[in-house]
Write a protein that holds these residues in place. Sequence first.
Motif, PDB file in Angstrom:
ATOM      1  N   GLY A 272       0.783  -1.240   0.000  1.00  5.28           N
ATOM      2  CA  GLY A 272       0.000   0.000   0.000  1.00  5.28           C
ATOM      3  C   GLY A 272       0.806   1.276   0.000  1.00  5.28           C
ATOM      4  O   GLY A 272       0.235   2.368   0.015  1.00  5.28           O
ATOM      5  N   LEU A 273       2.147   1.151   0.004  1.00  8.78           N
ATOM      6  CA  LEU A 273       2.995   2.344   0.091  1.00  8.78           C
ATOM      7  C   LEU A 273       4.017   2.384  -1.054  1.00  8.78           C
ATOM      8  O   LEU A 273       5.233   2.344  -0.824  1.00  8.78           O
ATOM      9  CB  LEU A 273       3.728   2.377   1.434  1.00  8.78           C
ATOM     10  CG  LEU A 273       2.850   2.482   2.679  1.00  8.78           C
ATOM     11  CD1 LEU A 273       3.668   2.226   3.939  1.00  8.78           C
ATOM     12  CD2 LEU A 273       2.177   3.862   2.749  1.00  8.78           C
ATOM     13  N   PRO A 274       3.545   2.459  -2.299  1.00 10.30           N
ATOM     14  CA  PRO A 274       4.490   2.437  -3.429  1.00 10.30           C
ATOM     15  C   PRO A 274       5.447   3.627  -3.459  1.00 10.30           C
ATOM     16  O   PRO A 274       6.516   3.548  -4.059  1.00 10.30           O
ATOM     17  CB  PRO A 274       3.563   2.437  -4.646  1.00 10.30           C
ATOM     18  CG  PRO A 274       2.283   3.053  -4.161  1.00 10.30           C
ATOM     19  CD  PRO A 274       2.153   2.586  -2.745  1.00 10.30           C
ATOM     20  N   LYS A 275       5.089   4.739  -2.806  1.00  7.40           N
ATOM     21  CA  LYS A 275       5.934   5.938  -2.852  1.00  7.40           C
ATOM     22  C   LYS A 275       6.769   6.122  -1.576  1.00  7.40           C
ATOM     23  O   LYS A 275       7.486   7.114  -1.457  1.00  7.40           O
ATOM     24  CB  LYS A 275       5.057   7.168  -3.079  1.00  7.40           C
ATOM     25  CG  LYS A 275       4.347   7.167  -4.426  1.00  7.40           C
ATOM     26  CD  LYS A 275       3.522   8.432  -4.615  1.00  7.40           C
ATOM     27  CE  LYS A 275       2.796   8.423  -5.964  1.00  7.40           C
ATOM     28  NZ  LYS A 275       1.980   9.658  -6.155  1.00  7.40           N
ATOM     29  N   ASP A 276       6.664   5.191  -0.628  1.00  9.17           N
ATOM     30  CA  ASP A 276       7.440   5.288   0.618  1.00  9.17           C
ATOM     31  C   ASP A 276       8.922   5.084   0.288  1.00  9.17           C
ATOM     32  O   ASP A 276       9.304   4.069  -0.304  1.00  9.17           O
ATOM     33  CB  ASP A 276       6.968   4.218   1.603  1.00  9.17           C
ATOM     34  CG  ASP A 276       7.553   4.381   2.996  1.00  9.17           C
ATOM     35  OD1 ASP A 276       8.769   4.569   3.105  1.00  9.17           O
ATOM     36  OD2 ASP A 276       6.778   4.313   3.969  1.00  9.17           O
ATOM     37  N   GLU A 277       9.766   6.039   0.690  1.00 11.77           N
ATOM     38  CA  GLU A 277      11.196   5.971   0.350  1.00 11.77           C
ATOM     39  C   GLU A 277      11.894   4.787   1.013  1.00 11.77           C
ATOM     40  O   GLU A 277      12.959   4.344   0.567  1.00 11.77           O
ATOM     41  CB  GLU A 277      11.898   7.289   0.736  1.00 11.77           C
ATOM     42  CG  GLU A 277      12.257   7.458   2.189  1.00 11.77           C
ATOM     43  CD  GLU A 277      11.066   7.646   3.105  1.00 11.77           C
ATOM     44  OE1 GLU A 277      11.172   7.344   4.305  1.00 11.77           O
ATOM     45  OE2 GLU A 277      10.002   8.101   2.621  1.00 11.77           O
ATOM     46  N   SER A 278      11.304   4.238   2.074  1.00 12.56           N
ATOM     47  CA  SER A 278      11.908   3.088   2.771  1.00 12.56           C
ATOM     48  C   SER A 278      11.036   1.847   2.639  1.00 12.56           C
ATOM     49  O   SER A 278      11.067   0.952   3.493  1.00 12.56           O
ATOM     50  CB  SER A 278      12.123   3.429   4.253  1.00 12.56           C
ATOM     51  OG  SER A 278      12.998   4.521   4.398  1.00 12.56           O
ATOM     52  N   ARG A 279      10.300   1.778   1.561  1.00 14.16           N
ATOM     53  CA  ARG A 279       9.325   0.700   1.363  1.00 14.16           C
ATOM     54  C   ARG A 279       9.945  -0.686   1.485  1.00 14.16           C
ATOM     55  O   ARG A 279       9.344  -1.611   2.037  1.00 14.16           O
ATOM     56  CB  ARG A 279       8.697   0.868  -0.017  1.00 14.16           C
ATOM     57  CG  ARG A 279       7.647  -0.177  -0.356  1.00 14.16           C
ATOM     58  CD  ARG A 279       7.258  -0.070  -1.820  1.00 14.16           C
ATOM     59  NE  ARG A 279       6.163  -0.958  -2.174  1.00 14.16           N
ATOM     60  CZ  ARG A 279       6.023  -1.523  -3.363  1.00 14.16           C
ATOM     61  NH1 ARG A 279       6.903  -1.278  -4.320  1.00 14.16           N
ATOM     62  NH2 ARG A 279       5.000  -2.321  -3.609  1.00 14.16           N
TER      63      ARG A 279
END
Length: 800
Positions: A272-279
């Motif tokens: 759910g977090l494709p843009k999270d820099e620490s995904r």
Amino acid sequence: MNRAIKKVAVLGSGIMGSRIACHFANIGVEVLLLDIVPRELDDAEKAKGLTLADTPVRNRIVNQAFESTLKAKPAALYDSTKAALVQLGNFDDDMSKIANYDWIIEVVVENLDIKKQVFETVEKFRKPGTLITSNTSGIPIHLMTDGRSEDFKKHFCGTHFFNPPRYLRLLEIIPTKDTDSEIVKFLMNYGDLFLGKETVLCKDTPAFIANRIGIYAIMSGMHTVEKMGLTVGEVDRMTGPIIGRAKSATFRTMDVVGLDTTVKVATNLYQGLPKDESRDTFQLPRIVQELYDKKWWGDKTKQGYFKKTVDENGKKEILELNLKTMEYGERTKAHYESLSKVKDIENVKERLPILVNAEDKAGEFYRATFYDMFKYCSYRIPEIADELYRIDQAVAAGFAWEIGPFETWDVLGVKETAQKMEAAGMKPADWVGEMIAAGHDRFYKFENGKKLYYDIPTQSYKVVPGTEGFVILEAYKENNIVFQNPGATVYDIGDGILNVEFHTKMNAIGGEVIEGINTAISMAEENFRGVVIGNEAQQFSAGANLAMLFMFASDQEYDEIDLMIRQFQQTMTRARFSDIPVISAPSGLALGGGCELSLHCDAIQAHAETYIGLVEVGVGLIPGGGGTKEFTLRASDQYATGDPELNVLQEYFMNIATAKVATSAAEAAGMHILKDSDRITLNRSRLLADAKARAIEMAEAGYTRPIERQDIKVHGRSSMAMFEAGVTGMLYGNYISEHDAKIAKKLAYVMSGGDLTSSTLVSEQYLLDLEREAFLSLTGEPKTLERIHSILFKGKPLRN
């Protein structure tokens, strides 16, 4: 509108639903707990000839779930009698009853379609204006209101309790764009004042605040563990109480919660977090993936990172998973120099810099995990929270951390740590650099008794909302200390009230604490109008200083012990017979001397989660600081014409003889440790402020020094005979040891008033003298010394 919550309907009786129901019952609210109707009969129902139309069958799921919750440990209820406030039913037969309820909380399975179906049914019966909330931990709140009425949307939001709801303080409030602002304001206030929660306003982002940061910290730790080749035992030693985290630390927590739950949340966050820099951190490392695939999910599957076994001799043993071989073996321990260095440092804020800056493997682990967590938190503003304090509040309250991420960063030094993070390739978000460049080197500071946080948009400091009425002792350390020694600090907390804080190990009461209490009372009698005895530590006081007593007893310095007991008794008496009100504010452990101190104060303002009792028998003694006297006095006050007085006295006797500890303030009231005039605070953060208000109230009401009692009824030989008969029976039945019997007989002698031929009225001092003599005699017993030694050096009680 004026909104009152008298009745709450909880829809879904699983682990969370039943426990949420219990916590509302804890505060006296009527609860309707509902769940689905079974689709088929079980074997027991078939054997009884029941049908699907019979009520026991239709309520089977909710009945079994609630029964299981009532048996679970730790207890979901403050007091078992509160269970009567919970009415059970099912969705098909009883949903119409919700029309009469003030708040409806949905706690069904984490499936959006099922939740929508429940809400569709709810809307058929719900009265307009009724609160309706969901306890989801991950489903976007705004998706749940599709197709619902305007009134429903206006009164709907997420209310995410953390499990177990009684013990974990976090309540996340997650409104949608349609939620009325007054509803949000009401829930924030209600959670704080009535449910005792740290209520944190959250945005409708994946996993909200606490789980977003908490699960990231866990997954970051897992990757670091795998990279460094650490063991389960090493990690749990490094990530538990030593850094201000829960005793269950990392791997034990995952076993308790269930690895499948952790994996599900982490996987959902990754997706759910494709843009999270620490995904990528949310991707499962091998040491998690292998266990998940094997379905070794922890307690629910009987094995996880730990496994309980029984050896050939029938002895229970807990084995630890070897993360390299995936086989179970003996438990491992962390033997690092830095951990040894901090073992005697009580304050976590003093321990952390030593640990994080250590040049050993532990220091390397702390730097890798802390710096990564700091970086991640800095990038989450303003995505999940506009203000940094919300992240600290949510993570600390949701995961039982003593201090949150930004508070931890403060302890290590903001500027210095940011430089080290950048050197390690973990540069924080730009706003941190801008803050430092603007000359601000802390995320929090204290002014005029208030806690302030750094506000990023304005580059200035503002008071943390909701804390305006709190008493925060750290905020008084710079200018308001009026007395201090190594064991206690006395603060002027305003309005003519002093506060005594202990800071010995486990807040044990020794000579320095005694000096602090007496000094505060003397100062207040001259220039102030009241004293509060309380702190912000996890424990109020674990009792008297056993180490000093053990030293004197081992050297047979009985004159020194006699002097120690006299000083202790005199200080307890001073707390009662002073010219100003003295208020005790216990929370956590208040054992032995901590309980005796509270018993002698003019009033107790107890936190709901106070574990209080007279436990001296466990170390081979009787209460020697006035506790035995006080229980005898309270029994005497309870006697009424025609009552079997010896039965009343026996109840008090057994509470001491069995070292019974109340596991909540409500239970303490049932044991008569709390009087009817004493009060309970639900929110730990408000405890000192409530105690201060009580001191002011008593002072303004015209406080008068109490008079020493001379009318305590004791029964002499008649009660001694009863007690000794019971003790002898317990001894012959092998329920107690000979030393237990000796202690119990000493206790009986004191509570009977000595060898008197008939019932007599005696004074408090008379009983204190008997108590001191009995205590002193027991310190000369070798078996008593063995018990004290076991507690001091092995950390566990000995029943010899």
